[in-house]
Design a protein around this motif. Structure first.
Motif, short mmCIF file in Angstrom:
data_model
loop_
_atom_site.label_atom_id
_atom_site.label_comp_id
_atom_site.label_asym_id
_atom_site.label_seq_id
_atom_site.Cartn_x
_atom_site.Cartn_y
_atom_site.Cartn_z
N HIS A 178 0.85 -1.21 0.00
CA HIS A 178 0.00 0.00 0.00
C HIS A 178 0.88 1.25 0.00
CE1 HIS A 178 0.47 -1.14 4.23
NE2 HIS A 178 0.08 0.05 4.64
N HIS A 181 0.16 5.97 3.09
CA HIS A 181 0.45 6.54 4.40
C HIS A 181 1.39 7.73 4.26
CE1 HIS A 181 -1.62 3.10 5.75
NE2 HIS A 181 -1.00 2.87 6.88
N ASP A 187 5.21 1.10 8.67
CA ASP A 187 3.92 0.99 7.98
C ASP A 187 3.71 2.34 7.29
OD1 ASP A 187 1.39 0.53 7.09
OD2 ASP A 187 0.44 0.94 9.00
N TYR A 288 -4.31 -5.77 6.26
CA TYR A 288 -3.95 -4.99 5.09
C TYR A 288 -4.75 -5.50 3.87
CZ TYR A 288 -0.59 -3.30 8.38
OH TYR A 288 -0.03 -2.73 9.51
N TYR A 314 3.05 2.14 16.04
CA TYR A 314 2.16 1.98 14.88
C TYR A 314 1.21 3.17 14.74
CZ TYR A 314 -1.64 -0.16 12.17
OH TYR A 314 -2.61 -0.44 11.24
N HIS A 315 1.14 3.72 13.51
CA HIS A 315 0.26 4.86 13.20
C HIS A 315 0.49 6.06 14.12
CE1 HIS A 315 -2.94 2.77 10.45
NE2 HIS A 315 -1.70 2.64 10.01
ZN ZN Z 1 -1.42 1.52 8.31
#
Ligand code: ZN
Length: 425
Positions: A178, A181, A187, A288, A314-315
């Motif tokens: 992906h 982001h 990620d 995902y 994460y994030h």
């Molecule tokens: Zn993500």
């Protein structure tokens, strides 16, 4: 192929992509794909807003130039230029003065990690907001603030990139990452650079499979690709989604929905043979883009390769360049190449002398020695390959059942084919 050296190059590409403000549409995705084109000859596709893809439609395109909150002295107390995580992705344009009490309804923090900026999105809900460090929120004084989000949310396109490498057959291996982001490193930038470098460093031809690399925004991008490629889907024999491949943790492999697909078994044997700590987890409909590839209508043999699937950063803004290690990126690439090696060589053979054990010494097979490899392991692999090569067991079956490393099964097979004791079934 030198994984440590490539790990450094991969980290450099990741650092180059890190500042770009990506979202599920817009110029950040285009800029990312254009930089990838320096490494991989990607085709870039543009799909117009409103295009129906299964139960979804391609959203309006979002772009952002600047955003800030200024206090009464004109100081930017929240500044998009400092971190693109400060603005909720897909925030509608705003230019207003408001009191702190009203502004607070649009501010989001992580009190449990007061120095980290959270990452939030509002893709399918026209709203706006800012994310900031909790420590900064506590510093904001009562009074009026000037709020500006210089964004646009208009009819445009969804952008994705694709690279296809034909092989000896039209059967395909699909790799997907992906690309939606913003400044988050593990990620999802680690998945992007592993996919790009895998595309660059595929084993030399002849290759049994064709390889397809997809760089698309999560969910809507994968669905859009699936929509336009439905006739091609039966050719997908194996696939992996790449994400979170740059942290210091061991590998985690999330199986496809089928659970026993060849890709599931190939990754399992590869990680077993590496002998380092790793985890195999069953499919679940969260995570995902394996969620889309493994939805019941498609049920494609696509798993997800990660390192740490859950980590505190994460994030958040702490998923930064420090979290991602060149060595981990290089090792992730090496793992992917080992999986490809299994898929490329997983064939069935027939023992040409199946009545009793054939005499190995007479054929020079006792002297087989892979450089650095223990002869005992190779000899054991030869015995297993001869015994199970009845046209029914593939080399992966043999590696699983015997416990022999796949590389020994492969070299044993090559030696046995050379000696005339084995023929492809
Ligand atoms: Zn993500």
């Amino acid at each position: 192929m030198n994984p440590p050296l490539l790990g450094q190059e991969m980290w450099a590409l990741l650092a180059d992509l890190y500042p770009i403000c990506r979202s599920i549409t817009g110029d950040g995705v285009r800029a990312t794909l254009r930089r990838l084109q320096a490494h991989v000859p990607l085709t870039i596709h543009e799909v117009p807003t409103g295009t129906s893809v299964f139960d979804w439609s391609v959203p309006k395109e979002w772009n952002i130039r600047d955003a800030y909150v200024k206090d009464s002295r004109g100081t930017r107390v929240i500044d998009f230029r400092e971190s693109n995580l400060h603005v909720i992705s897909y925030s509608v344009p705003v230019r207003r003065r408001m009191a702190l009490a009203e502004l607070k309804g649009h501010l989001f923090t992580l009190p449990e990690h007061p120095d980290w900026i959270p990452n939030r999105t509002s893709y399918y809900d026209e709203s706006w907001g800012f994310c900031l460090r909790h420590t900064r929120l506590l510093e904001l004084e009562d009074g009026d603030y000037d709020v500006c989000i210089d964004s646009s949310l208009e009819d445009g396109n969804l952008t994705y990139g694709e690279y296809y490498v034909p092989g000896s057959s039209t059967d395909e291996v699909l790799f997907s990452a992906h690309v939606c982001h913003p400044s988050l490193a593990n990620d999802n930038l680690s998945g992007i650079v592993v996919a790009a470098f895998l595309a660059k460093h595929l084993p030399p031809p002849p290759r049994r499979y064709s390889y397809r690399f997809l760089f698309a925004p999560a969910t809507i991008g994968a669905l859009t690709w699936l929509h336009f490629n439905e006739s091609r889907l039966p050719r997908i024999r194996h696939g992996l989604v790449f994400t979170c491949l740059g942290d210091a943790g061991g590998h985690t492999y999330k199986q496809s929905r089928r659970g026993d697909a060849e890709i599931d078994r190939a990754v399992k044997v590869t990680l077993r043979d590496q002998g380092t700590p790793h985890r195999i987890v069953p499919f679940a409909p969260s995570g995902y883009d394996e969620r889309q590839f493994c939805s019941p209508g498609f049920n494609l043999p696509v798993g997800c390769l990660m390192r740490s699937p859950q980590y505190p950063e994460y994030h958040t803004s702490a998923d930064d360049l420090d979290l991602v290690q060149p060595q981990a990126l290089g090792a992730s690439l090496a793992t992917c190449l080992e999986v490809i090696d299994v898929l490329e060589h997983d064939r069935r053979y027939m023992n040409q002398s199946p009545y009793g054990e054939p005499q190995l010494g007479r054929r020079g097979l006792y002297h087989l020695r892979e450089r650095g490899g223990p002869t005992a392991a190779e000899l054991l692999a030869i015995k297993w390959v001869l015994n199970l090569s009845d046209g029914k067991h593939s080399l992966l079956d043999i590696a699983e059942r015997s416990g022999c490393q796949f590389r020994y099964v492969k070299t044993a097979t090559a030696a046995l084919v050379d000696s005339g004791l084995l023929k492809e079934a």
